[in-house]
Design a protein around this motif. Structure first.
Motif, PDB file in Angstrom:
ATOM      1  N   VAL A 115      54.580  12.162  -9.743  1.00 36.96           N
ATOM      2  CA  VAL A 115      54.559  11.494 -11.053  1.00 36.96           C
ATOM      3  C   VAL A 115      53.693  12.269 -12.033  1.00 36.96           C
ATOM      4  N   ASN A 116      52.558  12.754 -11.554  1.00 35.66           N
ATOM      5  CA  ASN A 116      51.626  13.465 -12.411  1.00 35.66           C
ATOM      6  C   ASN A 116      52.213  14.769 -12.920  1.00 35.66           C
ATOM      7  N   SER A 117      53.012  15.432 -12.111  1.00 38.13           N
ATOM      8  CA  SER A 117      53.600  16.713 -12.507  1.00 38.13           C
ATOM      9  C   SER A 117      54.684  16.547 -13.566  1.00 38.13           C
ATOM     10  N   GLN A 118      55.191  15.330 -13.734  1.00 30.89           N
ATOM     11  CA  GLN A 118      56.288  15.082 -14.681  1.00 30.89           C
ATOM     12  C   GLN A 118      55.815  14.615 -16.054  1.00 30.89           C
ATOM     13  N   ARG A 119      54.498  14.446 -16.222  1.00 29.89           N
ATOM     14  CA  ARG A 119      53.995  13.955 -17.509  1.00 29.89           C
ATOM     15  C   ARG A 119      54.151  15.014 -18.604  1.00 29.89           C
ATOM     16  N   LYS A 120      54.181  14.560 -19.835  1.00 35.52           N
ATOM     17  CA  LYS A 120      54.322  15.448 -20.991  1.00 35.52           C
ATOM     18  C   LYS A 120      52.928  15.880 -21.452  1.00 35.52           C
ATOM     19  N   VAL A 121      52.484  17.023 -20.987  1.00 36.11           N
ATOM     20  CA  VAL A 121      51.155  17.517 -21.341  1.00 36.11           C
ATOM     21  C   VAL A 121      51.209  18.157 -22.722  1.00 36.11           C
ATOM     22  N   ALA A 122      50.453  17.581 -23.645  1.00 32.64           N
ATOM     23  CA  ALA A 122      50.433  18.102 -25.016  1.00 32.64           C
ATOM     24  C   ALA A 122      49.218  18.989 -25.260  1.00 32.64           C
ATOM     25  N   PHE A 123      48.090  18.674 -24.583  1.00 39.88           N
ATOM     26  CA  PHE A 123      46.857  19.416 -24.808  1.00 39.88           C
ATOM     27  C   PHE A 123      46.113  19.607 -23.487  1.00 39.88           C
ATOM     28  N   THR A 124      45.518  20.778 -23.338  1.00 40.42           N
ATOM     29  CA  THR A 124      44.648  21.073 -22.209  1.00 40.42           C
ATOM     30  C   THR A 124      43.338  21.624 -22.765  1.00 40.42           C
ATOM     31  N   SER A 125      42.217  21.124 -22.264  1.00 44.48           N
ATOM     32  CA  SER A 125      40.921  21.546 -22.795  1.00 44.48           C
ATOM     33  C   SER A 125      39.929  21.755 -21.654  1.00 44.48           C
ATOM     34  N   SER A 126      39.012  22.696 -21.859  1.00 45.65           N
ATOM     35  CA  SER A 126      37.952  22.919 -20.875  1.00 45.65           C
ATOM     36  C   SER A 126      36.807  21.932 -21.061  1.00 45.65           C
ATOM     37  N   SER A 127      36.846  21.154 -22.144  1.00 42.06           N
ATOM     38  CA  SER A 127      35.776  20.197 -22.452  1.00 42.06           C
ATOM     39  C   SER A 127      36.275  18.764 -22.262  1.00 42.06           C
ATOM     40  N   THR A 128      35.639  18.028 -21.369  1.00 37.51           N
ATOM     41  CA  THR A 128      36.006  16.621 -21.167  1.00 37.51           C
ATOM     42  C   THR A 128      35.692  15.787 -22.412  1.00 37.51           C
ATOM     43  N   LEU A 129      34.636  16.144 -23.108  1.00 36.70           N
ATOM     44  CA  LEU A 129      34.279  15.396 -24.316  1.00 36.70           C
ATOM     45  C   LEU A 129      35.331  15.583 -25.399  1.00 36.70           C
ATOM     46  N   ASN A 130      35.870  16.787 -25.512  1.00 31.50           N
ATOM     47  CA  ASN A 130      36.948  17.021 -26.478  1.00 31.50           C
ATOM     48  C   ASN A 130      38.171  16.166 -26.153  1.00 31.50           C
ATOM     49  N   LEU A 131      38.466  16.028 -24.868  1.00 33.85           N
ATOM     50  CA  LEU A 131      39.612  15.211 -24.458  1.00 33.85           C
ATOM     51  C   LEU A 131      39.419  13.759 -24.857  1.00 33.85           C
ATOM     52  N   ILE A 132      38.213  13.244 -24.668  1.00 37.26           N
ATOM     53  CA  ILE A 132      37.935  11.845 -25.023  1.00 37.26           C
ATOM     54  C   ILE A 132      38.082  11.642 -26.523  1.00 37.26           C
ATOM     55  N   ASN A 133      37.569  12.558 -27.310  1.00 36.42           N
ATOM     56  CA  ASN A 133      37.706  12.457 -28.769  1.00 36.42           C
ATOM     57  C   ASN A 133      39.165  12.529 -29.181  1.00 36.42           C
ATOM     58  N   LEU A 134      39.919  13.400 -28.547  1.00 38.87           N
ATOM     59  CA  LEU A 134      41.340  13.527 -28.841  1.00 38.87           C
ATOM     60  C   LEU A 134      42.067  12.227 -28.532  1.00 38.87           C
ATOM     61  N   CYS A 135      41.736  11.632 -27.403  1.00 35.01           N
ATOM     62  CA  CYS A 135      42.359  10.369 -27.014  1.00 35.01           C
ATOM     63  C   CYS A 135      42.019   9.263 -28.004  1.00 35.01           C
ATOM     64  N   ALA A 136      40.764   9.237 -28.461  1.00 34.75           N
ATOM     65  CA  ALA A 136      40.316   8.170 -29.364  1.00 34.75           C
ATOM     66  C   ALA A 136      41.041   8.202 -30.700  1.00 34.75           C
ATOM     67  N   PHE A 137      41.439   9.393 -31.142  1.00 37.44           N
ATOM     68  CA  PHE A 137      42.006   9.521 -32.483  1.00 37.44           C
ATOM     69  C   PHE A 137      43.443  10.044 -32.481  1.00 37.44           C
ATOM     70  N   SER A 138      44.159   9.779 -31.396  1.00 36.79           N
ATOM     71  CA  SER A 138      45.572  10.155 -31.322  1.00 36.79           C
ATOM     72  C   SER A 138      46.275   9.204 -30.364  1.00 36.79           C
ATOM     73  N   ASP A 139      47.535   9.484 -30.068  1.00 37.77           N
ATOM     74  CA  ASP A 139      48.289   8.613 -29.159  1.00 37.77           C
ATOM     75  C   ASP A 139      48.384   9.212 -27.753  1.00 37.77           C
ATOM     76  N   THR A 140      47.519  10.190 -27.428  1.00 37.38           N
ATOM     77  CA  THR A 140      47.547  10.806 -26.105  1.00 37.38           C
ATOM     78  C   THR A 140      46.899   9.909 -25.056  1.00 37.38           C
ATOM     79  N   LEU A 141      47.312  10.086 -23.805  1.00 37.09           N
ATOM     80  CA  LEU A 141      46.780   9.333 -22.683  1.00 37.09           C
ATOM     81  C   LEU A 141      45.935  10.247 -21.797  1.00 37.09           C
ATOM     82  N   ILE A 142      44.914   9.656 -21.144  1.00 38.10           N
ATOM     83  CA  ILE A 142      44.082  10.400 -20.204  1.00 38.10           C
ATOM     84  C   ILE A 142      43.858   9.550 -18.960  1.00 38.10           C
ATOM     85  N   LEU A 143      44.009  10.152 -17.809  1.00 39.46           N
ATOM     86  CA  LEU A 143      43.663   9.493 -16.561  1.00 39.46           C
ATOM     87  C   LEU A 143      42.209   9.835 -16.251  1.00 39.46           C
ATOM     88  N   ILE A 144      41.388   8.806 -15.985  1.00 42.80           N
ATOM     89  CA  ILE A 144      39.948   9.007 -15.904  1.00 42.80           C
ATOM     90  C   ILE A 144      39.348   8.052 -14.877  1.00 42.80           C
TER      91      ILE A 144
END
Length: 297
Positions: free
Chosen positions: A212-241
């Motif tokens: 299931v995880n391999s089939q997701r639509k990955v829009a962004f990849t980042s080396s910073s976990t904090l950047n991912l959280i900010n991206l999630c907060a201000f967009s419609d992207t999902l994060i598994l955490i």
């Protein structure tokens, strides 16, 4: 060649490795920046190497400078028989972890009523062997992250075990109170470059998750976990955490955590590592207790 470097020079190189700043090194050593530069230039002449390269992020040590730093730490431990551990509160405390963990740790320290020494965060690398070496050589006081290989000089504590949750913006246009597999497959995802090491004791469950995880639509990849959280907060992207981290993040940022579909029901383990000589240190003990309390562990 190395024998001609006195302990003052080794200490100056070591502190500069830790801080990356001539000015901060001067403050910690109660010297002028010019005096630090003089000592550094003397070391460069003796060793025949640059030792440090000036970058936009500060003074970056080369391999030789790191070797001198390790030499200073080993020499100091031999001379003082562990007295550095007893005086930890009088020097900066070096923590290696992910960028998101840096934020959560910082918030916990700020909210605490206790006084803690200055904290220096070091970016955690991918290589587990290098993480072990940094702990063993006392370049890092405390390492928070995935489990490291066993080492007799390093104490390892389980920080938390957390179930997986899905992090979404509070203003997500389609996801409100639940996340279905249709939601998971139709929305875009933001993922960490190093990957979240989720696990499951069930063989079929693990295979199902990977598929299931391999089939997701990955829009962004980042080396910073904090950047991912900010991206999630201000967009419609999902994060598994991990759930414990998600709850803490949701308390300070405009995001919400939702249980995942059964196909994504996984576990995340996080560990705290430090040199065994620090086991009896009160500052280390109080910080570890603070971290556990901050995540409700």
């Amino acid at each position: 060649m190395l024998e001609t470097l006195d302990i003052k020079t080794l200490k100056t190189v070591h502190i500069l490795c830790m801080t990356g700043s001539v000015t901060k090194t001067a403050d910690l050593l109660n010297l002028s920046p010019g005096a630090v530069s003089y000592v550094l230039n003397k070391a460069r002449k003796i060793t025949g190497t640059a030792l440090f390269v000036r970058t936009k992020n500060g003074m970056e040590p080369d391999t030789f400078a790191r070797e001198l730093s390790s030499r200073y730490q080993a020499l100091k431990m031999d001379l003082s028989a562990g007295s550095e551990a007893a005086t930890l509160s009088n020097r900066p405390f070096v923590i290696s972890s992910y960028s998101l963990a840096e934020l959560l740790i910082s918030l916990s320290v700020i909210d605490s009523k206790k006084n803690y020494p200055e904290i220096i965060f070091h970016r955690q690398g991918h290589n587990e062997a290098k993480r072990v070496i940094k702990l063993r050589n006392r370049e890092v006081d405390l390492d928070v992250g995935s489990r490291l290989p066993a080492d007799k000089s390093i104490t390892q504590l389980n920080f938390f075990i957390g179930n997986s949750v899905i992090l979404v913006s509070q203003n997500h246009p389609t996801i409100k109170d639940t996340v279905t597999m249709d939601d998971w497959q139709s929305n875009r995802h933001a993922v960490w470059l190093r990957g979240m090491h989720f696990a499951n004791s069930d063989f079929d469950g693990t295979n199902q998750f990977n598929e299931v995880n391999s089939q997701r639509k990955v829009a962004f990849t980042s080396s910073s976990t904090l950047n991912l959280i900010n991206l999630c907060a201000f967009s419609d992207t999902l994060i598994l955490i991990p759930e414990r981290v998600g709850k803490k993040v949701a308390s300070v940022m405009p995001v919400k955590i939702l249980p995942p579909p059964v196909e994504l029901d996984m576990r995340f383990d996080c560990y705290i590592h430090f040199h065994h000589s620090m086991s009896g240190n009160e500052t280390m003990k109080s910080l570890v207790e603070l971290f556990h309390t901050s995540l409700g562990c």
